[in-house]
Design an enzyme around this catalytic site. Structure first.
Site, PDB file in Angstrom:
ATOM      1  N   ASP A 152     -37.536-121.449   7.318  1.00  0.00           N
ATOM      2  CA  ASP A 152     -36.266-120.777   7.624  1.00  0.00           C
ATOM      3  C   ASP A 152     -35.572-121.478   8.792  1.00  0.00           C
ATOM      4  O   ASP A 152     -35.051-120.833   9.704  1.00  0.00           O
ATOM      5  CB  ASP A 152     -36.502-119.300   7.956  1.00  0.00           C
ATOM      6  CG  ASP A 152     -35.200-118.490   7.928  1.00  0.00           C
ATOM      7  OD1 ASP A 152     -34.237-118.934   7.271  1.00  0.00           O
ATOM      8  OD2 ASP A 152     -35.151-117.422   8.557  1.00  0.00           O
TER       9      ASP A 152
ATOM     10  N   GLU B 288     -30.400-108.485  18.527  1.00  0.00           N
ATOM     11  CA  GLU B 288     -30.828-107.298  17.799  1.00  0.00           C
ATOM     12  C   GLU B 288     -30.917-107.611  16.314  1.00  0.00           C
ATOM     13  O   GLU B 288     -30.045-108.298  15.765  1.00  0.00           O
ATOM     14  CB  GLU B 288     -29.845-106.156  18.040  1.00  0.00           C
ATOM     15  CG  GLU B 288     -30.328-104.806  17.576  1.00  0.00           C
ATOM     16  CD  GLU B 288     -29.530-103.659  18.155  1.00  0.00           C
ATOM     17  OE1 GLU B 288     -29.741-102.525  17.704  1.00  0.00           O
ATOM     18  OE2 GLU B 288     -28.710-103.908  19.066  1.00  0.00           O
TER      19      GLU B 288
ATOM     20  N   LYS C 213     -39.623-109.531  22.459  1.00  0.00           N
ATOM     21  CA  LYS C 213     -39.235-109.078  21.130  1.00  0.00           C
ATOM     22  C   LYS C 213     -39.925-107.749  20.878  1.00  0.00           C
ATOM     23  O   LYS C 213     -41.151-107.673  20.855  1.00  0.00           O
ATOM     24  CB  LYS C 213     -39.651-110.121  20.087  1.00  0.00           C
ATOM     25  CG  LYS C 213     -39.134-109.877  18.692  1.00  0.00           C
ATOM     26  CD  LYS C 213     -39.445-111.074  17.805  1.00  0.00           C
ATOM     27  CE  LYS C 213     -38.863-110.929  16.413  1.00  0.00           C
ATOM     28  NZ  LYS C 213     -39.118-112.143  15.591  1.00  0.00           N
TER      29      LYS C 213
ATOM     30  N   VAL D 102     -34.458-107.949  21.004  1.00  0.00           N
ATOM     31  CA  VAL D 102     -35.011-108.914  21.945  1.00  0.00           C
ATOM     32  C   VAL D 102     -34.351-108.642  23.283  1.00  0.00           C
ATOM     33  O   VAL D 102     -33.114-108.642  23.393  1.00  0.00           O
ATOM     34  CB  VAL D 102     -34.755-110.366  21.507  1.00  0.00           C
ATOM     35  CG1 VAL D 102     -35.312-111.335  22.554  1.00  0.00           C
ATOM     36  CG2 VAL D 102     -35.381-110.640  20.148  1.00  0.00           C
TER      37      VAL D 102
ATOM     38  N   ASN E  78     -32.941-106.225  12.275  1.00  0.00           N
ATOM     39  CA  ASN E  78     -33.212-105.050  11.451  1.00  0.00           C
ATOM     40  C   ASN E  78     -34.430-104.261  11.921  1.00  0.00           C
ATOM     41  O   ASN E  78     -34.535-103.062  11.669  1.00  0.00           O
ATOM     42  CB  ASN E  78     -33.421-105.481   9.996  1.00  0.00           C
ATOM     43  CG  ASN E  78     -32.157-106.025   9.376  1.00  0.00           C
ATOM     44  OD1 ASN E  78     -31.068-105.604   9.727  1.00  0.00           O
ATOM     45  ND2 ASN E  78     -32.306-106.975   8.459  1.00  0.00           N
TER      46      ASN E  78
END
Length: 448
Positions: free
Chosen positions: A145, A30, A51, A36, A32
């Site tokens: 990222d 989970e 998702k 999923v 913001n």
């Protein structure tokens, strides 16, 4: 077709939601902007991870570009160590990304629960990570990222890179050939990214890979502190402390990757020549399949047109995001194809049947002086005669798609020719055959 259905199972109190052909189950994660969930394809029985993104949150938090980027990027990538996007389904309020299900969870969880890996196991994962990142970079995709939370592990110990929401593509580079958006996770971010003076996406990804390797082999972060400013000071210096027992080869490679100077930092090609890295290394050579990602609303499958005859290529799907773009402020039409800045394409909805539409379009354009050719259920306007003089060049194709049993989408595309004549033609077709705009919005919102 109903997009959502609630199914009651015997001896179960909870209800599981069905989206298209997928039955959603337990929550895998989970964030913001959504969750999923585990999902099962009711036709094949195969497992997937879905998702679920809330459209209103996407708009409120102004992350439309980030979602576009993630879906558009995953559409490009086909590698055994990159999580695969299989399908995208849209509703009025949600976006569902149907992803490959990786049953081992996050690498972060594995390290947090079980501690560091052996050098042999860690090297295998790192080799797969480098193979996947190499592939992404060759495709022009820079992750930006990379961290343990974004590396998934299957039951056999093989990895998948996930979460490309912050990834960069060639069009994101500025004229200086560098990226300038400061993004990523503090403990994994390269020093040149923090300095905010421009950075190379490939080099900064390598730094993050080095941090991941360090954590895999030690069980903790190389640069960490409660004070973020202290974390960045450590990153700028690049001083790394190693625990006892780590081999000299592993330590040397990590030092070369975590070099704070991006100009002297080791490259992917040099990593692949490193003796510690090369041990028992078998490069992955992905086979680029031709599978297209199914990007549709589950209720909007396009049936074969009666005008198509036996042409197997005529059946198609309509992009659900394009329809959403017609009916709301969230214009997602740029997800999967370039924006039509040249006004070469026009779409409108109509209640006329495909056969009637084709006949009426042919009649309209013929009366306007165009010459029409038919092929595989499509119309092609090839030229315009004016006063029996030389023809004015204009080439336009028209095609009809089913949205529902009573609503159709007409797409008109200009291949070449006079833009003014093309606009006149489009205005005439839309005015005579299209659904009024106010009604079109209601129809589209109801259908999606």
């Amino acid at each position: 077709m109903v997009l959502f259905a609630w199914k009651n199972k015997e001896n179960e109190q909870k209800k599981e939601m069905q989206v298209g052909k997928y039955e959603l189950g337990r929550t895998l994660g989970e964030g913001n902007f959504g969750k999923v969930k585990f999902a099962k394809n009711l036709d094949s029985g195969h497992s997937f991870a879905v998702k679920i993104l809330d459209k209103s949150r996407i708009v409120d938090h102004r992350i439309i570009d980030q979602i576009k980027r993630e879906i558009g990027t995953l559409k490009l990538l086909r590698h055994p160590n990159v999580v695969r996007l299989h399908e995208v389904i849209a509703s009025k309020t949600k976006i569902y990304m149907v992803l490959e299900y990786v049953d081992g969870g996050e690498l972060f969880e594995r390290i947090a629960l079980n501690g560091k890996l052996t050098e042999a196991a860690g090297r295998k994962m790192f080799q797969q990570l480098i193979d996947a990142v190499t592939y992404c970079h060759k495709k022009g995709v820079f992750h930006r990222d990379l961290k343990l939370e974004n590396v998934l592990v299957d039951a056999d110990g093989n990895i998948r890179i996930s979460d490309f929401g912050l990834s960069a593509l060639p069009q994101h580079f500025r004229d200086d050939g560098l990226l300038h958006t400061t993004c990523g996770s503090p403990n994994y971010v390269a020093p040149e990214v923090v300095r905010n003076k421009g950075y190379d996406g490939a080099t900064s990804d390598m730094w993050s890979c080095g941090v991941i390797l360090y954590v895999i082999l030690t069980g903790y972060l190389p640069f960490d502190d409660r004070n973020l400013a202290v974390v960045y000071q450590k990153i700028f210096k690049g001083n790394v402390n190693f625990p006892k027992g780590l081999s000299t080869g592993a330590k040397n490679l990590i030092r070369r990757i975590l070099d704070p100077n991006p100009r002297t930092r080791i490259t992917i090609a040099e990593i692949k020549e490193d003796q510690w890295f090369k041990r028992r290394y078998t490069p992955v050579n992905p086979v680029e399949d031709k599978e297209d990602i199914c990007i549709v609303d589950a209720s909007m499958t396009i049936h074969e047109s009666p005008l198509a005859g036996k042409d197997p290529d005529f059946s198609t799907f309509i992009n659900a995001f394009e329809l959403i773009g017609m009916s709301s402020s969230l214009d997602l039409s740029g997800f999967f194809e370039k924006e039509d800045v040249s006004e070469r394409r026009m779409r409108f909805t109509s209640r006329h049947s495909p056969k009637e539409l084709i006949e009426r379009i042919e009649d309209i354009v013929t009366r306007m002086g165009f010459v029409v050719r038919k092929r595989s259920g499509k119309l092609k306007v090839v030229e315009l005669h004016k006063d029996d003089s030389s023809p004015v060049n204009l080439s336009v194709a028209a095609e009809v798609f089913d949205i529902s049993p009573s609503l159709y989408l007409v797409e008109v595309r200009k291949t070449c020719g006079d833009a003014t004549l093309y606009r006149q033609l489009c205005e005439k077709l839309s005015h005579d055959l299209g659904v009024p705009r106010s009604q079109e919005l209601l129809d589209a919102e109801f259908q999606v």
